[in-house]
Motif scaffolding. Structure first.
Motif, PDB file in Angstrom:
ATOM      1  N   PHE A   1      54.452  63.569   8.317  1.00 63.14           N
ATOM      2  CA  PHE A   1      53.548  63.496   7.175  1.00 63.14           C
ATOM      3  C   PHE A   1      53.210  62.026   6.933  1.00 63.14           C
ATOM      4  CE2 PHE A   1      52.425  63.114   2.742  1.00 63.14           C
ATOM      5  CZ  PHE A   1      51.665  64.249   2.487  1.00 63.14           C
ATOM      6  N   VAL A   2      51.927  61.705   6.900  1.00 67.79           N
ATOM      7  CA  VAL A   2      51.512  60.333   6.619  1.00 67.79           C
ATOM      8  C   VAL A   2      50.974  60.269   5.194  1.00 67.79           C
ATOM      9  CG1 VAL A   2      49.983  58.428   7.266  1.00 67.79           C
ATOM     10  CG2 VAL A   2      50.976  59.878   9.040  1.00 67.79           C
ATOM     11  N   GLN A   3      51.623  59.478   4.370  1.00 72.60           N
ATOM     12  CA  GLN A   3      51.181  59.255   2.993  1.00 72.60           C
ATOM     13  C   GLN A   3      50.259  58.047   2.985  1.00 72.60           C
ATOM     14  OE1 GLN A   3      51.100  60.453   0.074  1.00 72.60           O
ATOM     15  NE2 GLN A   3      51.205  58.839  -1.437  1.00 72.60           N
ATOM     16  N   ILE A   4      49.048  58.248   2.474  1.00 72.99           N
ATOM     17  CA  ILE A   4      48.130  57.126   2.329  1.00 72.99           C
ATOM     18  C   ILE A   4      48.446  56.456   0.999  1.00 72.99           C
ATOM     19  CG2 ILE A   4      45.726  56.385   2.237  1.00 72.99           C
ATOM     20  CD1 ILE A   4      46.665  57.598   4.962  1.00 72.99           C
ATOM     21  N   GLY A   5      49.202  55.390   1.102  1.00 75.94           N
ATOM     22  CA  GLY A   5      49.604  54.637  -0.075  1.00 75.94           C
ATOM     23  C   GLY A   5      48.557  53.587  -0.430  1.00 75.94           C
ATOM     24  N   PRO A  50      60.045  64.222   7.940  1.00 71.28           N
ATOM     25  CA  PRO A  50      59.437  63.079   8.639  1.00 71.28           C
ATOM     26  C   PRO A  50      58.195  62.533   7.931  1.00 71.28           C
ATOM     27  CG  PRO A  50      58.847  65.114   9.751  1.00 71.28           C
ATOM     28  CD  PRO A  50      59.752  65.497   8.613  1.00 71.28           C
ATOM     29  N   ILE A  51      58.341  61.379   7.318  1.00 70.94           N
ATOM     30  CA  ILE A  51      57.223  60.766   6.597  1.00 70.94           C
ATOM     31  C   ILE A  51      57.040  59.312   7.028  1.00 70.94           C
ATOM     32  CG2 ILE A  51      57.435  62.232   4.555  1.00 70.94           C
ATOM     33  CD1 ILE A  51      58.509  58.753   4.033  1.00 70.94           C
ATOM     34  N   ILE A 105      46.417  57.040  13.167  1.00 68.83           N
ATOM     35  CA  ILE A 105      46.660  57.708  14.456  1.00 68.83           C
ATOM     36  C   ILE A 105      47.882  57.122  15.153  1.00 68.83           C
ATOM     37  CG2 ILE A 105      45.688  58.089  16.772  1.00 68.83           C
ATOM     38  CD1 ILE A 105      42.908  58.251  15.309  1.00 68.83           C
ATOM     39  N   LYS A 106      47.996  55.802  15.144  1.00 71.04           N
ATOM     40  CA  LYS A 106      49.161  55.161  15.789  1.00 71.04           C
ATOM     41  C   LYS A 106      50.468  55.546  15.095  1.00 71.04           C
ATOM     42  CE  LYS A 106      49.055  51.632  18.459  1.00 71.04           C
ATOM     43  NZ  LYS A 106      49.117  50.323  19.057  1.00 71.04           N
ATOM     44  N   SER A 107      50.425  55.684  13.767  1.00 67.69           N
ATOM     45  CA  SER A 107      51.647  56.029  13.031  1.00 67.69           C
ATOM     46  C   SER A 107      52.143  57.427  13.380  1.00 67.69           C
ATOM     47  CB  SER A 107      51.430  55.909  11.522  1.00 67.69           C
ATOM     48  OG  SER A 107      50.625  56.963  11.045  1.00 67.69           O
ATOM     49  N   LEU A 108      51.221  58.308  13.798  1.00 64.48           N
ATOM     50  CA  LEU A 108      51.601  59.670  14.172  1.00 64.48           C
ATOM     51  C   LEU A 108      52.219  59.746  15.566  1.00 64.48           C
ATOM     52  CD1 LEU A 108      48.449  61.516  12.806  1.00 64.48           C
ATOM     53  CD2 LEU A 108      50.777  61.745  11.925  1.00 64.48           C
ATOM     54  N   SER A 109      51.940  58.757  16.369  1.00 63.09           N
ATOM     55  CA  SER A 109      52.413  58.817  17.757  1.00 63.09           C
ATOM     56  C   SER A 109      53.386  57.701  18.139  1.00 63.09           C
ATOM     57  CB  SER A 109      51.200  58.772  18.705  1.00 63.09           C
ATOM     58  OG  SER A 109      50.475  57.572  18.496  1.00 63.09           O
ATOM     59  N   LYS A 168      55.093  44.820  14.390  1.00 53.59           N
ATOM     60  CA  LYS A 168      56.338  45.090  15.118  1.00 53.59           C
ATOM     61  C   LYS A 168      56.534  46.582  15.392  1.00 53.59           C
ATOM     62  CE  LYS A 168      61.325  44.318  14.751  1.00 53.59           C
ATOM     63  NZ  LYS A 168      62.405  43.819  13.890  1.00 53.59           N
ATOM     64  N   ARG A 169      56.397  47.422  14.372  1.00 57.63           N
ATOM     65  CA  ARG A 169      56.692  48.850  14.528  1.00 57.63           C
ATOM     66  C   ARG A 169      55.519  49.650  15.092  1.00 57.63           C
ATOM     67  NH1 ARG A 169      61.479  50.697  12.891  1.00 57.63           N
ATOM     68  NH2 ARG A 169      62.737  49.323  11.602  1.00 57.63           N
ATOM     69  N   LEU A 170      54.310  49.330  14.625  1.00 58.64           N
ATOM     70  CA  LEU A 170      53.130  50.077  15.083  1.00 58.64           C
ATOM     71  C   LEU A 170      52.460  49.434  16.296  1.00 58.64           C
ATOM     72  CD1 LEU A 170      50.985  51.168  11.989  1.00 58.64           C
ATOM     73  CD2 LEU A 170      52.280  52.612  13.535  1.00 58.64           C
ATOM     74  N   ARG A 171      52.766  48.164  16.503  1.00 57.59           N
ATOM     75  CA  ARG A 171      52.020  47.364  17.495  1.00 57.59           C
ATOM     76  C   ARG A 171      50.518  47.476  17.197  1.00 57.59           C
ATOM     77  NH1 ARG A 171      56.299  49.166  20.873  1.00 57.59           N
ATOM     78  NH2 ARG A 171      57.536  47.382  21.571  1.00 57.59           N
ATOM     79  N   TRP A 172      50.215  47.276  15.906  1.00 54.13           N
ATOM     80  CA  TRP A 172      48.847  47.429  15.410  1.00 54.13           C
ATOM     81  C   TRP A 172      48.409  46.164  14.697  1.00 54.13           C
ATOM     82  CZ3 TRP A 172      46.990  46.684  10.567  1.00 54.13           C
ATOM     83  CH2 TRP A 172      45.685  47.122  10.304  1.00 54.13           C
ATOM     84  N   LYS A 173      47.143  45.843  14.840  1.00 51.84           N
ATOM     85  CA  LYS A 173      46.514  44.830  13.989  1.00 51.84           C
ATOM     86  C   LYS A 173      45.033  45.168  13.903  1.00 51.84           C
ATOM     87  CE  LYS A 173      45.611  41.298  17.483  1.00 51.84           C
ATOM     88  NZ  LYS A 173      45.728  39.888  17.809  1.00 51.84           N
ATOM     89  N   SER A 174      44.396  44.736  12.842  1.00 50.05           N
ATOM     90  CA  SER A 174      42.970  45.046  12.675  1.00 50.05           C
ATOM     91  C   SER A 174      42.165  44.289  13.732  1.00 50.05           C
ATOM     92  CB  SER A 174      42.503  44.672  11.270  1.00 50.05           C
ATOM     93  OG  SER A 174      42.546  43.276  11.097  1.00 50.05           O
TER      94      SER A 174
END
Length: 195
Positions: A1-5, A50-51, A105-109, A168-174
């Motif tokens: 579950f992804v909470q949009i905070g 799982p959130i 999407i990255k947070s789900l996978s 670090k955790r998502l390996r994501w950046k804008s």
């Protein structure tokens, strides 16, 4: 579950804000978002539900309601209106919608995000006044009247995220620059207003 905070969960604070920062929102929106986050964190701890909580900072782009800053300024300028705004000295972090969707999407996978709060933003604060003037200059129409709108009681002068956890955790950046994001958003509202 992804909470949009939301960055509103932190309350009136100064950036760069870390996820570990104590939250003290004053307005109902921030409080309700924080209550949802705390409920989900408790579910995760007690029942292993799982959130992942993604705290977004100033998402903008096509299809956004015109009561939000960027679409409001764009549509006001396109209609060649005079419009009231604050002094515009607040520093904000603006995140283009495509980058926000990619983070979801990255947070789900991605392993290692369950049970975590992750700030999602551009990481490059910019003055609200600069955003307004940039849009106004691109469209060569409209007249912003600065200083007519007072800041909300919970409004921070300088809020933007620390993005260490996202990197670090998502390996994501804008990936979308403010220039590119504004151009895409302006083009969308130009077409919308012509219909």
């Amino acid at each position: 579950f992804v909470q949009i905070g939301s960055s509103s969960e932190y309350g009136k604070t100064l950036g760069p804000v870390r996820e570990s920062k104590f939250c003290k929102p004053q307005m109902i929106y921030g409080r309700s978002k924080l209550m949802a986050s705390n409920f989900l964190l408790k579910k995760n701890k007690q029942e292993k539900f799982p959130i992942t909580i993604l705290r977004f900072f100033q998402v903008y782009g096509p299809f956004q309601n015109t009561n939000r800053l960027i679409p409001f300024v764009i549509t006001s300028c396109l209609q060649n209106k005079s419009f009231s705004c604050s002094e515009g000295n607040q520093l904000r972090d603006f995140l283009y919608i495509d980058d926000a969707v990619e983070a979801i999407i990255k947070s789900l996978s991605t392993k290692g995000t369950v049970g975590k709060i992750i700030n999602i933003g551009c990481g490059k604060p910019i003055k609200v006044k600069k955003i307004i003037k940039t849009i106004n200059s691109k469209l060569k129409k409209g007249k912003p009247i600065f200083g007519k709108v007072k800041l909300r009681i919970d409004e921070s002068k300088k809020i933007y995220p620390n993005l260490t956890v996202a990197k670090k955790r998502l390996r994501w950046k804008s990936r979308t620059s403010i220039k590119t994001g504004l151009n895409k958003t302006i083009n969308f509202y130009k077409k919308k207003l012509k219909k």
